[in-house]
Enzyme design. Structure first.
Site, PDB file in Angstrom:
ATOM      1  N   ARG A  45       0.923  -0.923   0.025  1.00  0.00           N
ATOM      2  CA  ARG A  45       0.041  -0.145   0.116  1.00  0.00           C
ATOM      3  C   ARG A  45       0.786   1.180  -0.079  1.00  0.00           C
ATOM      4  O   ARG A  45       2.079   1.165   0.621  1.00  0.00           O
ATOM      5  CB  ARG A  45      -0.853   0.016   1.188  1.00  0.00           C
ATOM      6  CG  ARG A  45      -1.930  -1.269   1.403  1.00  0.00           C
ATOM      7  CD  ARG A  45      -2.503  -1.183   2.740  1.00  0.00           C
ATOM      8  NE  ARG A  45      -3.425  -2.515   2.749  1.00  0.00           N
ATOM      9  CZ  ARG A  45      -3.164  -3.609   3.689  1.00  0.00           C
ATOM     10  NH1 ARG A  45      -1.979  -3.646   4.192  1.00  0.00           N
ATOM     11  NH2 ARG A  45      -3.882  -4.470   3.565  1.00  0.00           N
ATOM     12  N   LYS A  72      -1.822  -1.925   7.732  1.00  0.00           N
ATOM     13  CA  LYS A  72      -3.394  -1.919   8.079  1.00  0.00           C
ATOM     14  C   LYS A  72      -3.662  -3.123   8.935  1.00  0.00           C
ATOM     15  O   LYS A  72      -3.049  -4.304   8.683  1.00  0.00           O
ATOM     16  CB  LYS A  72      -4.177  -2.021   6.764  1.00  0.00           C
ATOM     17  CG  LYS A  72      -5.640  -1.606   6.671  1.00  0.00           C
ATOM     18  CD  LYS A  72      -6.343  -1.462   5.101  1.00  0.00           C
ATOM     19  CE  LYS A  72      -7.763  -1.376   5.582  1.00  0.00           C
ATOM     20  NZ  LYS A  72      -8.310  -1.350   4.159  1.00  0.00           N
ATOM     21  N   HIS A 137      -2.058   2.977  -6.132  1.00  0.00           N
ATOM     22  CA  HIS A 137      -2.544   1.562  -5.724  1.00  0.00           C
ATOM     23  C   HIS A 137      -2.761   0.547  -6.619  1.00  0.00           C
ATOM     24  O   HIS A 137      -2.667  -0.590  -6.073  1.00  0.00           O
ATOM     25  CB  HIS A 137      -3.990   1.853  -4.926  1.00  0.00           C
ATOM     26  CG  HIS A 137      -4.440   0.992  -4.008  1.00  0.00           C
ATOM     27  ND1 HIS A 137      -3.484   0.807  -2.917  1.00  0.00           N
ATOM     28  CD2 HIS A 137      -5.135  -0.234  -3.962  1.00  0.00           C
ATOM     29  CE1 HIS A 137      -4.261  -0.360  -1.980  1.00  0.00           C
ATOM     30  NE2 HIS A 137      -5.253  -0.842  -2.832  1.00  0.00           N
ATOM     31  N   ARG A 140      -0.349  -2.316  -6.831  1.00  0.00           N
ATOM     32  CA  ARG A 140      -0.488  -3.275  -5.532  1.00  0.00           C
ATOM     33  C   ARG A 140      -1.344  -4.432  -6.388  1.00  0.00           C
ATOM     34  O   ARG A 140      -1.191  -5.702  -6.148  1.00  0.00           O
ATOM     35  CB  ARG A 140      -1.182  -2.927  -4.397  1.00  0.00           C
ATOM     36  CG  ARG A 140      -1.688  -3.733  -3.140  1.00  0.00           C
ATOM     37  CD  ARG A 140      -1.719  -3.030  -2.116  1.00  0.00           C
ATOM     38  NE  ARG A 140      -2.842  -3.850  -1.130  1.00  0.00           N
ATOM     39  CZ  ARG A 140      -2.357  -4.483  -0.297  1.00  0.00           C
ATOM     40  NH1 ARG A 140      -0.952  -4.755   0.022  1.00  0.00           N
ATOM     41  NH2 ARG A 140      -3.299  -5.254   0.658  1.00  0.00           N
ATOM     42  N   HIS A 163      -3.707  -9.517   3.627  1.00  0.00           N
ATOM     43  CA  HIS A 163      -5.133  -9.544   3.966  1.00  0.00           C
ATOM     44  C   HIS A 163      -5.471 -10.159   5.085  1.00  0.00           C
ATOM     45  O   HIS A 163      -4.856 -11.157   5.619  1.00  0.00           O
ATOM     46  CB  HIS A 163      -5.835 -10.151   2.726  1.00  0.00           C
ATOM     47  CG  HIS A 163      -5.766  -9.025   1.554  1.00  0.00           C
ATOM     48  ND1 HIS A 163      -6.063  -9.789   0.027  1.00  0.00           N
ATOM     49  CD2 HIS A 163      -5.793  -7.938   1.513  1.00  0.00           C
ATOM     50  CE1 HIS A 163      -6.240  -8.872  -0.627  1.00  0.00           C
ATOM     51  NE2 HIS A 163      -5.686  -7.567  -0.013  1.00  0.00           N
ATOM     52  N   TYR A 172      -9.263 -10.961  -7.049  1.00  0.00           N
ATOM     53  CA  TYR A 172      -8.195 -11.297  -7.964  1.00  0.00           C
ATOM     54  C   TYR A 172      -8.412 -12.344  -9.012  1.00  0.00           C
ATOM     55  O   TYR A 172      -8.043 -12.270 -10.093  1.00  0.00           O
ATOM     56  CB  TYR A 172      -6.554 -11.416  -7.536  1.00  0.00           C
ATOM     57  CG  TYR A 172      -6.341  -9.915  -6.719  1.00  0.00           C
ATOM     58  CD1 TYR A 172      -6.242  -8.831  -7.666  1.00  0.00           C
ATOM     59  CD2 TYR A 172      -6.212  -9.818  -5.585  1.00  0.00           C
ATOM     60  CE1 TYR A 172      -5.801  -7.492  -6.992  1.00  0.00           C
ATOM     61  CE2 TYR A 172      -6.028  -8.958  -4.881  1.00  0.00           C
ATOM     62  CZ  TYR A 172      -5.747  -7.353  -5.502  1.00  0.00           C
ATOM     63  OH  TYR A 172      -5.667  -6.514  -4.989  1.00  0.00           O
TER      64      TYR A 172
END
Length: 202
Positions: A45, A72, A137, A140, A163, A172
């Site tokens: 990120r 995150k 972004h 990524r 994640h 994806y």
């Protein structure tokens, strides 16, 4: 009344590997180019990339990882350190001698701003003639999609992206239909082909 209808998730825009290579080659400033390459090559990120410190690059040949601190979800993770990126980082080290932050900003003691990253990306995108709606972004998303295309499993990609749930990574699957291009049926594996080759000669 009725509960609100869940909004459908919009599929992220993804550039091809060729488009990413072309875009990166259009970044004029060396520091900005290394920065954007880092985002793409490690699936970071933007906030994670600007907060990198020199000590987070672990280039021991047996490890070759980038440590992402407090991404995150407030948990550290490791992602892949590209060999090509490492060559760029070595040159970058010689030029800039980074101290506290890997990518220092204009002000002393501060890291590069996310605005600078956006500006560099936008200028390169324009120069590369890429008309798709994309942002830093997007790099990524490209990291994830390109790994999936090359046959890496979803669980590994999910870990690299940080994640918290593999369900987030499944998006994806919807944007990489081309991953079937190189897929072979088990019938086509060479060992099986040889079996019947002599049958017609009788």
């Amino acid at each position: 009344g009725l509960p609100p209808r869940p909004r459908g998730r919009k599929l992220p825009v993804v550039l091809s590997m060729e488009e990413v290579a072309h875009l990166l080659s259009c970044v004029g400033n060396f520091k900005h180019r290394v920065m954007l390459k880092t985002i793409y090559s490690a699936g970071l990120r933007i906030k994670e990339a600007v907060c990198l410190k020199p000590k987070h690059i672990e280039s021991d040949p047996s490890r070759m990882v980038i440590r992402v601190e407090q991404g995150k979800g407030r948990k550290d993770r490791y992602t892949v350190l590209s060999e090509k990126l490492l060559l760029d980082l070595r040159e970058y080290w010689r030029k800039y001698s980074p101290q506290k932050w890997l990518f220092a900003g204009q002000k002393l003691d501060s890291h590069i701003s996310t605005n600078s990253v956006w500006s560099a990306f936008s200028a390169a995108r324009k120069k590369a003639g890429i008309t798709k709606e994309c942002s830093p972004h997007t790099l990524r998303h490209c990291f994830a999609s390109h790994l999936l295309y090359k046959g890496y499993d979803l669980y590994t990609i999910s870990q690299l992206l940080g994640h918290s749930s593999i369900r987030t990574t499944t998006i994806y699957l919807h944007i990489t239909p081309a991953r079937y291009v190189d897929l072979k049926s088990p019938l086509d594996f060479s060992e099986l082909q040889k079996e019947g080759q002599n049958d017609d000669k009788e």
